[in-house]
Design a protein around this motif. Sequence first.
Motif, PDB file in Angstrom:
ATOM      1  N   ALA A  33      58.369  -2.970  -7.656  1.00 49.20           N
ATOM      2  CA  ALA A  33      57.211  -2.874  -6.765  1.00 49.20           C
ATOM      3  C   ALA A  33      57.527  -3.397  -5.364  1.00 49.20           C
ATOM      4  CB  ALA A  33      56.026  -3.621  -7.364  1.00 49.20           C
ATOM      5  N   MET A  34      58.314  -4.472  -5.301  1.00 46.57           N
ATOM      6  CA  MET A  34      58.643  -5.074  -4.014  1.00 46.57           C
ATOM      7  C   MET A  34      59.578  -4.194  -3.183  1.00 46.57           C
ATOM      8  SD  MET A  34      59.200  -9.066  -5.134  1.00 46.57           S
ATOM      9  CE  MET A  34      59.616  -9.622  -3.479  1.00 46.57           C
ATOM     10  N   THR A  35      60.434  -3.422  -3.855  1.00 50.75           N
ATOM     11  CA  THR A  35      61.483  -2.684  -3.147  1.00 50.75           C
ATOM     12  C   THR A  35      61.199  -1.189  -3.031  1.00 50.75           C
ATOM     13  OG1 THR A  35      62.720  -2.333  -5.201  1.00 50.75           O
ATOM     14  CG2 THR A  35      63.232  -4.320  -3.934  1.00 50.75           C
ATOM     15  N   GLY A  36      60.297  -0.671  -3.870  1.00 46.71           N
ATOM     16  CA  GLY A  36      60.082   0.760  -3.914  1.00 46.71           C
ATOM     17  C   GLY A  36      61.198   1.518  -4.604  1.00 46.71           C
ATOM     18  N   ALA A  37      62.101   0.788  -5.248  1.00 50.49           N
ATOM     19  CA  ALA A  37      63.218   1.381  -5.974  1.00 50.49           C
ATOM     20  C   ALA A  37      63.063   1.083  -7.460  1.00 50.49           C
ATOM     21  CB  ALA A  37      64.541   0.821  -5.457  1.00 50.49           C
ATOM     22  N   THR A  38      63.908   1.709  -8.279  1.00 49.23           N
ATOM     23  CA  THR A  38      63.999   1.368  -9.693  1.00 49.23           C
ATOM     24  C   THR A  38      65.330   0.656  -9.891  1.00 49.23           C
ATOM     25  OG1 THR A  38      62.745   3.351 -10.269  1.00 49.23           O
ATOM     26  CG2 THR A  38      63.920   2.253 -12.049  1.00 49.23           C
ATOM     27  N   ALA A 203      77.430  -5.899  -0.710  1.00 47.67           N
ATOM     28  CA  ALA A 203      76.511  -6.857  -0.094  1.00 47.67           C
ATOM     29  C   ALA A 203      77.295  -8.118   0.279  1.00 47.67           C
ATOM     30  CB  ALA A 203      75.381  -7.201  -1.065  1.00 47.67           C
ATOM     31  N   GLU A 204      77.151  -8.546   1.521  1.00 46.67           N
ATOM     32  CA  GLU A 204      77.986  -9.627   2.039  1.00 46.67           C
ATOM     33  C   GLU A 204      77.135 -10.633   2.812  1.00 46.67           C
ATOM     34  OE1 GLU A 204      82.370  -9.789   4.038  1.00 46.67           O
ATOM     35  OE2 GLU A 204      80.953  -8.429   4.988  1.00 46.67           O
ATOM     36  N   PRO A 205      77.427 -11.942   2.693  1.00 47.21           N
ATOM     37  CA  PRO A 205      76.710 -12.913   3.525  1.00 47.21           C
ATOM     38  C   PRO A 205      77.011 -12.690   5.005  1.00 47.21           C
ATOM     39  CG  PRO A 205      77.923 -14.009   1.746  1.00 47.21           C
ATOM     40  CD  PRO A 205      78.405 -12.591   1.796  1.00 47.21           C
ATOM     41  N   VAL A 249      83.919   2.798  -0.640  1.00 45.09           N
ATOM     42  CA  VAL A 249      82.645   2.090  -0.462  1.00 45.09           C
ATOM     43  C   VAL A 249      81.878   2.733   0.683  1.00 45.09           C
ATOM     44  CG1 VAL A 249      81.567  -0.107   0.170  1.00 45.09           C
ATOM     45  CG2 VAL A 249      83.472  -0.062  -1.458  1.00 45.09           C
ATOM     46  N   ASP A 250      80.622   3.094   0.431  1.00 46.48           N
ATOM     47  CA  ASP A 250      79.836   3.840   1.406  1.00 46.48           C
ATOM     48  C   ASP A 250      79.263   2.969   2.512  1.00 46.48           C
ATOM     49  OD1 ASP A 250      79.637   6.687   0.212  1.00 46.48           O
ATOM     50  OD2 ASP A 250      79.202   5.382  -1.485  1.00 46.48           O
ATOM     51  N   THR A 251      78.796   1.775   2.160  1.00 48.01           N
ATOM     52  CA  THR A 251      78.090   0.928   3.128  1.00 48.01           C
ATOM     53  C   THR A 251      78.292  -0.533   2.766  1.00 48.01           C
ATOM     54  OG1 THR A 251      76.368   2.609   3.437  1.00 48.01           O
ATOM     55  CG2 THR A 251      75.833   0.386   4.139  1.00 48.01           C
ATOM     56  N   ILE A 252      78.393  -1.391   3.786  1.00 49.92           N
ATOM     57  CA  ILE A 252      78.340  -2.840   3.593  1.00 49.92           C
ATOM     58  C   ILE A 252      77.091  -3.352   4.298  1.00 49.92           C
ATOM     59  CG2 ILE A 252      79.453  -5.070   3.977  1.00 49.92           C
ATOM     60  CD1 ILE A 252      82.138  -3.620   4.019  1.00 49.92           C
ATOM     61  N   LEU A 253      76.227  -4.036   3.549  1.00 49.55           N
ATOM     62  CA  LEU A 253      74.988  -4.605   4.086  1.00 49.55           C
ATOM     63  C   LEU A 253      75.102  -6.129   4.103  1.00 49.55           C
ATOM     64  CD1 LEU A 253      72.410  -2.393   2.161  1.00 49.55           C
ATOM     65  CD2 LEU A 253      73.170  -2.124   4.531  1.00 49.55           C
ATOM     66  N   LEU A 254      74.489  -6.747   5.108  1.00 52.31           N
ATOM     67  CA  LEU A 254      74.596  -8.192   5.295  1.00 52.31           C
ATOM     68  C   LEU A 254      73.296  -8.903   4.934  1.00 52.31           C
ATOM     69  CD1 LEU A 254      76.493  -8.289   8.715  1.00 52.31           C
ATOM     70  CD2 LEU A 254      77.453  -8.366   6.403  1.00 52.31           C
ATOM     71  N   ALA A 255      73.443 -10.131   4.456  1.00 54.11           N
ATOM     72  CA  ALA A 255      72.286 -10.963   4.107  1.00 54.11           C
ATOM     73  C   ALA A 255      72.394 -12.309   4.811  1.00 54.11           C
ATOM     74  CB  ALA A 255      72.213 -11.165   2.592  1.00 54.11           C
ATOM     75  N   ASN A 289      66.549  -4.406   3.469  1.00 51.39           N
ATOM     76  CA  ASN A 289      66.941  -3.073   3.966  1.00 51.39           C
ATOM     77  C   ASN A 289      66.300  -1.999   3.090  1.00 51.39           C
ATOM     78  OD1 ASN A 289      69.344  -3.649   6.049  1.00 51.39           O
ATOM     79  ND2 ASN A 289      69.600  -5.009   4.282  1.00 51.39           N
ATOM     80  N   PRO A 290      64.966  -2.000   2.968  1.00 49.12           N
ATOM     81  CA  PRO A 290      64.310  -1.117   2.003  1.00 49.12           C
ATOM     82  C   PRO A 290      64.547   0.365   2.268  1.00 49.12           C
ATOM     83  CG  PRO A 290      62.708  -2.063   3.530  1.00 49.12           C
ATOM     84  CD  PRO A 290      63.995  -2.799   3.755  1.00 49.12           C
ATOM     85  N   GLU A 291      64.847   0.725   3.505  1.00 52.74           N
ATOM     86  CA  GLU A 291      65.044   2.142   3.820  1.00 52.74           C
ATOM     87  C   GLU A 291      66.241   2.743   3.083  1.00 52.74           C
ATOM     88  OE1 GLU A 291      67.446  -0.215   6.770  1.00 52.74           O
ATOM     89  OE2 GLU A 291      65.473  -0.383   5.826  1.00 52.74           O
ATOM     90  N   HIS A 292      67.190   1.918   2.683  1.00 48.19           N
ATOM     91  CA  HIS A 292      68.362   2.405   1.959  1.00 48.19           C
ATOM     92  C   HIS A 292      68.056   2.669   0.478  1.00 48.19           C
ATOM     93  CE1 HIS A 292      71.597   1.934   4.956  1.00 48.19           C
ATOM     94  NE2 HIS A 292      70.928   0.878   5.382  1.00 48.19           N
ATOM     95  N   PHE A 293      67.006   2.036  -0.048  1.00 52.01           N
ATOM     96  CA  PHE A 293      66.844   1.977  -1.497  1.00 52.01           C
ATOM     97  C   PHE A 293      65.549   2.605  -2.025  1.00 52.01           C
ATOM     98  CE2 PHE A 293      69.515  -1.538  -0.110  1.00 52.01           C
ATOM     99  CZ  PHE A 293      70.630  -1.357  -0.910  1.00 52.01           C
ATOM    100  N   ALA A 294      64.583   2.872  -1.165  1.00 53.97           N
ATOM    101  CA  ALA A 294      63.296   3.401  -1.617  1.00 53.97           C
ATOM    102  C   ALA A 294      63.483   4.691  -2.411  1.00 53.97           C
ATOM    103  CB  ALA A 294      62.384   3.644  -0.415  1.00 53.97           C
TER     104      ALA A 294
END
Length: 315
Positions: A33-38, A203-205, A249-255, A289-294
């Motif tokens: 529910a929080m992410t719009g993804a499964t 996913a990377e710090p 690897v398609d994408t690296i996202l930062l947190a 980054n919800p746009e990547h996962f919805a």
Amino acid sequence: MHLPDYDDVCRAHRRITPWIHRTPVLTSATFDAMTGATLFFKCENFQKTGAFKSRGAVNAVFGLDETDAKRGVATHSSGNHGMALARAAACRGIACTVVMPETAPRAKVEAVRGYGGEIVFCAPRNTARQQTLDALVTESGANVVPPYDDARVIAGQGTCAKELLEDVPELDIVIAPIGGGGLIGGTALSTRALSAHTKVYAAEPANADDAYRSVQAGQRLIEDAPDTIADGLKASLGELNWGIVTRDVDTILLAEEDAIIEAMRLIWQRMKIIVEPSCAVPLATILHNPEHFADQRVGVILTGGNVDLERLPWL
């Protein structure tokens, strides 16, 4: 150096099966529910020694011939790989020495010793780890089992995504943390072989973003002493893994640090399971980054649950 492939992953899986758990995959209506993804969480926090690292360590140790095995094994680690290697060595009845930074979490230090490993401490820098290990191995003759930049280790870590994709087919994305890159490298090998349409995200710090910056620069960059709550992701991307990351690897996202702590606390609260900060980095990137996962089916590798309960980041 030998770049592993999916056949290596399959051989590793056959070798390690008697010594590891096939970990469960959990879901969470709250996070959906929080992410719009499964979301499908592959729970390596329930693995032997509490982290995915057991896969690569067991593959490396049980892949040694008898002559090499008698010399024992050695490595450097902030904790989880050292614990995994100490346990794997104990299962085979050989010696294990682990170089650990002086700042390593106490719970991980105690666990390495609990599995029978001998510890040599060093300064909390990646260069100090390697220099201390090199000197130790020159003196002892032990077999080096690197924590991430090693074909045997990468192949072993790839068995995690192999199980995930066998248990949950038709995923749109698989996401895992990236530090030295052994897990994301193995994840990419399995995903490309079993589900070519599935994207692989790392996913990377943000405070330890050498992999992200390396991709931007087109060359592998080294960071010696990053400062992040995600202690298991401080290592710089290994050479073998760099080759896999740039190819698969398609994408690296930062947190950011606050987002990592927030995600870790949410997993404890909502899923009722213990995870360590490094483990929470993928969920942190999904939440921010919800746009990547919805509307996507997403496999999330929860890497480990080895936490110093007296130093929780929100206390």
